[in-house]
Design a protein around this motif. Sequence first.
Motif, short mmCIF file in Angstrom:
data_model
loop_
_atom_site.label_atom_id
_atom_site.label_comp_id
_atom_site.label_asym_id
_atom_site.label_seq_id
_atom_site.Cartn_x
_atom_site.Cartn_y
_atom_site.Cartn_z
N LEU A 1 -46.23 15.20 80.30
CA LEU A 1 -45.29 15.47 79.21
C LEU A 1 -45.93 16.40 78.18
O LEU A 1 -47.15 16.36 77.98
CB LEU A 1 -44.88 14.17 78.51
CG LEU A 1 -44.02 13.20 79.29
CD1 LEU A 1 -43.79 11.94 78.45
CD2 LEU A 1 -42.69 13.83 79.67
N GLN B 1 -43.81 14.96 72.91
CA GLN B 1 -43.04 13.93 73.61
C GLN B 1 -43.93 12.76 73.97
O GLN B 1 -43.56 11.60 73.77
CB GLN B 1 -42.39 14.51 74.86
CG GLN B 1 -41.26 15.46 74.56
CD GLN B 1 -40.68 16.10 75.81
OE1 GLN B 1 -41.06 15.78 76.92
NE2 GLN B 1 -39.74 17.02 75.61
N THR C 1 -36.14 14.78 65.09
CA THR C 1 -37.09 15.34 66.04
C THR C 1 -37.75 14.24 66.85
O THR C 1 -37.99 14.39 68.05
CB THR C 1 -38.15 16.19 65.29
OG1 THR C 1 -37.48 17.21 64.55
CG2 THR C 1 -39.13 16.82 66.26
N LYS D 1 -36.34 11.33 67.60
CA LYS D 1 -35.33 10.85 68.54
C LYS D 1 -35.19 11.79 69.74
O LYS D 1 -35.15 11.34 70.89
CB LYS D 1 -33.98 10.71 67.84
CG LYS D 1 -33.91 9.56 66.86
CD LYS D 1 -32.56 9.49 66.20
CE LYS D 1 -32.49 8.33 65.23
NZ LYS D 1 -31.16 8.21 64.63
N SER D 2 -35.13 13.09 69.47
CA SER D 2 -34.96 14.03 70.58
C SER D 2 -36.22 14.09 71.44
O SER D 2 -36.13 14.21 72.67
CB SER D 2 -34.57 15.42 70.07
OG SER D 2 -35.60 15.99 69.31
N SER D 3 -37.40 13.99 70.82
CA SER D 3 -38.65 14.01 71.59
C SER D 3 -38.74 12.81 72.50
O SER D 3 -39.10 12.92 73.68
CB SER D 3 -39.87 14.04 70.66
OG SER D 3 -39.90 15.23 69.92
N SER E 1 -36.18 10.92 73.56
CA SER E 1 -35.11 11.01 74.54
C SER E 1 -35.46 11.97 75.68
O SER E 1 -35.32 11.64 76.86
CB SER E 1 -33.82 11.46 73.85
OG SER E 1 -32.79 11.65 74.80
N ARG E 2 -35.93 13.16 75.34
CA ARG E 2 -36.29 14.14 76.36
C ARG E 2 -37.48 13.67 77.19
O ARG E 2 -37.51 13.85 78.41
CB ARG E 2 -36.59 15.48 75.71
CG ARG E 2 -35.35 16.15 75.17
CD ARG E 2 -35.67 17.49 74.54
NE ARG E 2 -34.46 18.06 73.98
CZ ARG E 2 -34.39 18.68 72.82
NH1 ARG E 2 -35.49 18.83 72.10
NH2 ARG E 2 -33.26 19.17 72.38
N GLY E 3 -38.45 13.07 76.53
CA GLY E 3 -39.61 12.57 77.24
C GLY E 3 -39.25 11.46 78.22
O GLY E 3 -39.72 11.43 79.36
N ALA F 1 -36.34 11.01 79.61
CA ALA F 1 -35.58 11.61 80.71
C ALA F 1 -36.53 12.22 81.74
O ALA F 1 -36.34 12.05 82.95
CB ALA F 1 -34.62 12.67 80.17
N LYS F 2 -37.58 12.89 81.27
CA LYS F 2 -38.56 13.46 82.20
C LYS F 2 -39.30 12.37 82.94
O LYS F 2 -39.56 12.49 84.14
CB LYS F 2 -39.56 14.35 81.44
CG LYS F 2 -38.97 15.67 81.01
CD LYS F 2 -40.01 16.52 80.32
CE LYS F 2 -39.40 17.83 79.88
NZ LYS F 2 -40.35 18.71 79.22
N ARG G 1 -38.18 9.37 83.66
CA ARG G 1 -37.27 8.77 84.64
C ARG G 1 -37.18 9.64 85.88
O ARG G 1 -37.14 9.14 87.00
CB ARG G 1 -35.89 8.57 84.02
CG ARG G 1 -35.82 7.40 83.10
CD ARG G 1 -34.40 7.16 82.59
NE ARG G 1 -34.46 6.31 81.43
CZ ARG G 1 -34.33 6.74 80.17
NH1 ARG G 1 -34.09 8.01 79.93
NH2 ARG G 1 -34.43 5.89 79.17
#
Length: 166
Positions: A109, A113, A140, A142-144, A146-148, A150-151, A153
């Motif tokens: 990552l 993230q 920032t 929350k988005s970090s 969430s994106r992390g 998702a990656k 998963r």
Amino acid sequence: MIVNHEEFRTYVQSRGAALLRVANQLTGNPSDAEDLLQTALARTYLAWDRIRDRSSLDGYVRRAMVNINISWWRRRKLEEYPSEEIPDIPVQQDARHRYDELEQALDRLPARQRTAIVLRYYEDMTEPEIARTLGISVGTVKSSVSRGMAKLRGDLVVPDARKRVN
């Protein structure tokens, strides 16, 4: 500089193990984690008399570790080289293997993230606490996270699912 040695020693004894876990998650390597924590604690020791709010010590040390680790990344030379052949990796089903897979996925990552996920799920910090620690907005964080996640998963697929072709 007047430092209360006993107070600092008591702090390190009581919080050292938890801080080492954070350092290990940040670096992904136990020996690098020990170096990172030691460097952060040395800086904390030098700033000890300037830290008025003793309840914020963990945040101070975590922030120091993040900053130091980022500095180390910037200095690091390329240690991996492209290869013509990709080695076969045997599939193992044991719990240690799954833990290792998670560690490797975390290592892949981006820094922000990984740091946000480690602070959120390993240190159980709230989003506002993470935002203050990293000096970024709650959005920032929350988005970090969430994106992390998702990656992660996508990276941590059950081995049998990788073989399926639809």
